[in-house]
Design a protein around this motif. Structure first.
Motif, mmCIF file in Angstrom:
data_model
loop_
_atom_site.group_PDB
_atom_site.id
_atom_site.type_symbol
_atom_site.label_atom_id
_atom_site.label_comp_id
_atom_site.label_asym_id
_atom_site.label_seq_id
_atom_site.Cartn_x
_atom_site.Cartn_y
_atom_site.Cartn_z
ATOM 1 N N THR A 150 24.939 35.465 21.949
ATOM 2 C CA THR A 150 24.458 36.366 22.985
ATOM 3 C C THR A 150 23.546 35.629 23.961
ATOM 4 O OG1 THR A 150 22.500 37.021 21.707
ATOM 5 C CG2 THR A 150 24.520 38.289 21.349
ATOM 6 N N ASP A 151 23.310 36.246 25.106
ATOM 7 C CA ASP A 151 22.326 35.756 26.060
ATOM 8 C C ASP A 151 20.961 36.051 25.454
ATOM 9 O OD1 ASP A 151 20.421 35.547 28.103
ATOM 10 O OD2 ASP A 151 21.795 36.252 29.655
ATOM 11 N N LEU A 152 20.272 35.031 24.975
ATOM 12 C CA LEU A 152 19.039 35.252 24.224
ATOM 13 C C LEU A 152 17.946 35.887 25.069
ATOM 14 C CD1 LEU A 152 18.821 32.045 22.004
ATOM 15 C CD2 LEU A 152 19.873 34.262 21.494
ATOM 16 N N ALA A 153 17.841 35.500 26.327
ATOM 17 C CA ALA A 153 16.820 36.103 27.183
ATOM 18 C C ALA A 153 17.072 37.601 27.344
ATOM 19 C CB ALA A 153 16.798 35.413 28.546
ATOM 20 N N ALA A 154 18.328 37.974 27.548
ATOM 21 C CA ALA A 154 18.675 39.383 27.745
ATOM 22 C C ALA A 154 18.688 40.159 26.438
ATOM 23 C CB ALA A 154 20.033 39.489 28.437
ATOM 24 N N THR A 155 18.684 39.447 25.319
ATOM 25 C CA THR A 155 18.633 40.097 24.005
ATOM 26 C C THR A 155 17.204 40.469 23.629
ATOM 27 O OG1 THR A 155 20.623 38.976 23.210
ATOM 28 C CG2 THR A 155 19.084 39.741 21.533
ATOM 29 N N ALA A 156 16.219 39.703 24.102
ATOM 30 C CA ALA A 156 14.826 39.944 23.705
ATOM 31 C C ALA A 156 14.391 41.402 23.871
ATOM 32 C CB ALA A 156 13.897 38.997 24.475
ATOM 33 N N PRO A 157 14.670 42.069 25.006
ATOM 34 C CA PRO A 157 14.204 43.455 25.152
ATOM 35 C C PRO A 157 14.851 44.440 24.181
ATOM 36 C CG PRO A 157 14.626 42.483 27.301
ATOM 37 C CD PRO A 157 15.203 41.548 26.285
ATOM 38 N N LEU A 158 15.907 44.043 23.532
ATOM 39 C CA LEU A 158 16.510 44.930 22.537
ATOM 40 C C LEU A 158 15.536 45.206 21.397
ATOM 41 C CD1 LEU A 158 20.150 43.477 22.221
ATOM 42 C CD2 LEU A 158 19.343 45.339 23.688
#
Length: 348
Positions: A150-158
């Motif tokens: 996954t895109d780790l930066a975009a996963t953080a807010p999950l």
């Protein structure tokens, strides 16, 4: 001790600034991971300002944390060096109460330990410091597996915005055949839309801002209602099974309860600064309910991360340098973000 670099507020009236501090050594059941990305939650700003309660200072915010494991304790079985790991809003709980045993650590009857601005009463009692830092040490039971696909930066807010919307939709079994309204299209709301659509519900976004309609449709929403337009509101009165209320500004609950059908449920996940005033007749006329939901437990949060990895769901983000955090806060207060700021911790 582990020397750590971070950004901290020294008091409620000072800006965040670089601050060096120590984290505990890695214990037998601990995982240390170097932080690559940390999401920026509106609650970060609330807490450094003492908006909700008196904070513990210096305060290092951040509870949407993703990074790579660099060390594990000799009793750790769930992680190994090199794994991608995440931590959300909590890092400990009593483990023994009814809720903890049911996988509801977020509702620990003795109080869970928050990732920052908390005292670890189940550990050494010291203050916790969050993800605006270069590394973190967490008990393995409160660390999540994150897919490296996954895109780790975009996963953080999950780890906060994601689970805060996923958990209530799963609890109330929202899905095919349901009409779901998502109130507000911000960091939480945009994830509510994505999950509602993924679960098969018919999703409508309720917003005061007509300019958000295009974005709502791009996110997958089937309908959009401008709540300041009486004609649009009249057309949806008494029509929704659920309203997922993500708004943290003051708003009239009675107005939105009128949009629910009989037996409908208004689910609060936003945190307005003032108590809501709800007229009894707003509930009685249709056996309607007002409910609330926090984040999810560890098991459910892992389930959410796995679901997102399998279905290619991430947050819509704007990646920032940590030096720009105050500009990000200013823009966040104005609603000028689509839809979550994430700090690239390599810029620390």
């Amino acid at each position: 001790m582990i020397g750590t670099k971070g950004y901290a507020a020294q008091s409620p009236t000072t800006d965040l600034a670089p601050w060096d501090f120590d984290r505990r050594e890695v214990g037998a059941h601990d995982v240390q991971f170097d932080i690559q990305y940390c999401g920026v939650c509106h609650s970060d700003l609330h807490q450094i300002r003492n908006d909700w309660f008196e904070g513990i200072f210096p305060m290092v915010p951040g509870h949407e944390i993703v990074g790579r494991v660099v060390k594990v304790g000799d009793q750790v079985t769930k992680f190994k060096v090199g794994d991608i790991a995440g931590t959300g809003c909590m890092v400990n709980s009593c483990r023994t109460c009814e809720n903890c045993k049911d996988g509801l650590e977020q509702y620990c009857l003795h109080g869970n330990t928050q990732t920052y601005n908390s005292l670890d009463s189940y550990g050494d009692g010291s203050p916790t410091y969050g993800g605006y830092s270069n590394t973190i040490v967490v008990n393995e039971d409160f660390v999540l597996h994150v897919s490296d696909k996954t895109d780790l930066a975009a996963t953080a807010p999950l780890l906060c915005a994601g689970i805060t919307t996923y958990s209530p939709l799963r609890h109330w079994k929202v899905g095919k055949g349901h009409k779901l309204a998502v109130l507000g299209l911000g960091g939480l709301g945009h994830m509510g839309v994505k999950f509602g659509v993924a679960f098969g519900a018919e999703v409508t976004v309720l917003s005061t801002s007509p300019k958000k309609e295009e974005d709502a449709k791009k996110l997958g929403a089937h309908h959009f209602v401008v709540t300041s337009d009486p004609a649009q509101v009249e057309a949806v009165k008494g029509s929704f099974d659920f309203i997922l209320d993500t708004v943290s500004a003051p708003h009239d609950f009675n107005f939105y309860l009128s949009l629910l059908r009989t037996n409908g449920t208004h689910i609060c996940v936003g945190v307005p600064p003032e108590p809501a005033e709800i007229a009894a007749f707003s509930l009685l006329g249709g056996r309607k309910s007002v409910a609330g939901s926090g984040i999810g437990g560890i098991k459910e949060t892992q389930e959410m991360l796995d679901f997102c990895a399998e279905n290619n769901i991430v947050s819509d983000i704007e990646l920032i340098d940590i030096k720009d955090i105050h500009t990000a806060y200013e823009r966040m207060e104005k609603g000028d973000v689509r839809y979550r700021f994430v700090i690239d911790m390599a810029t620390l």
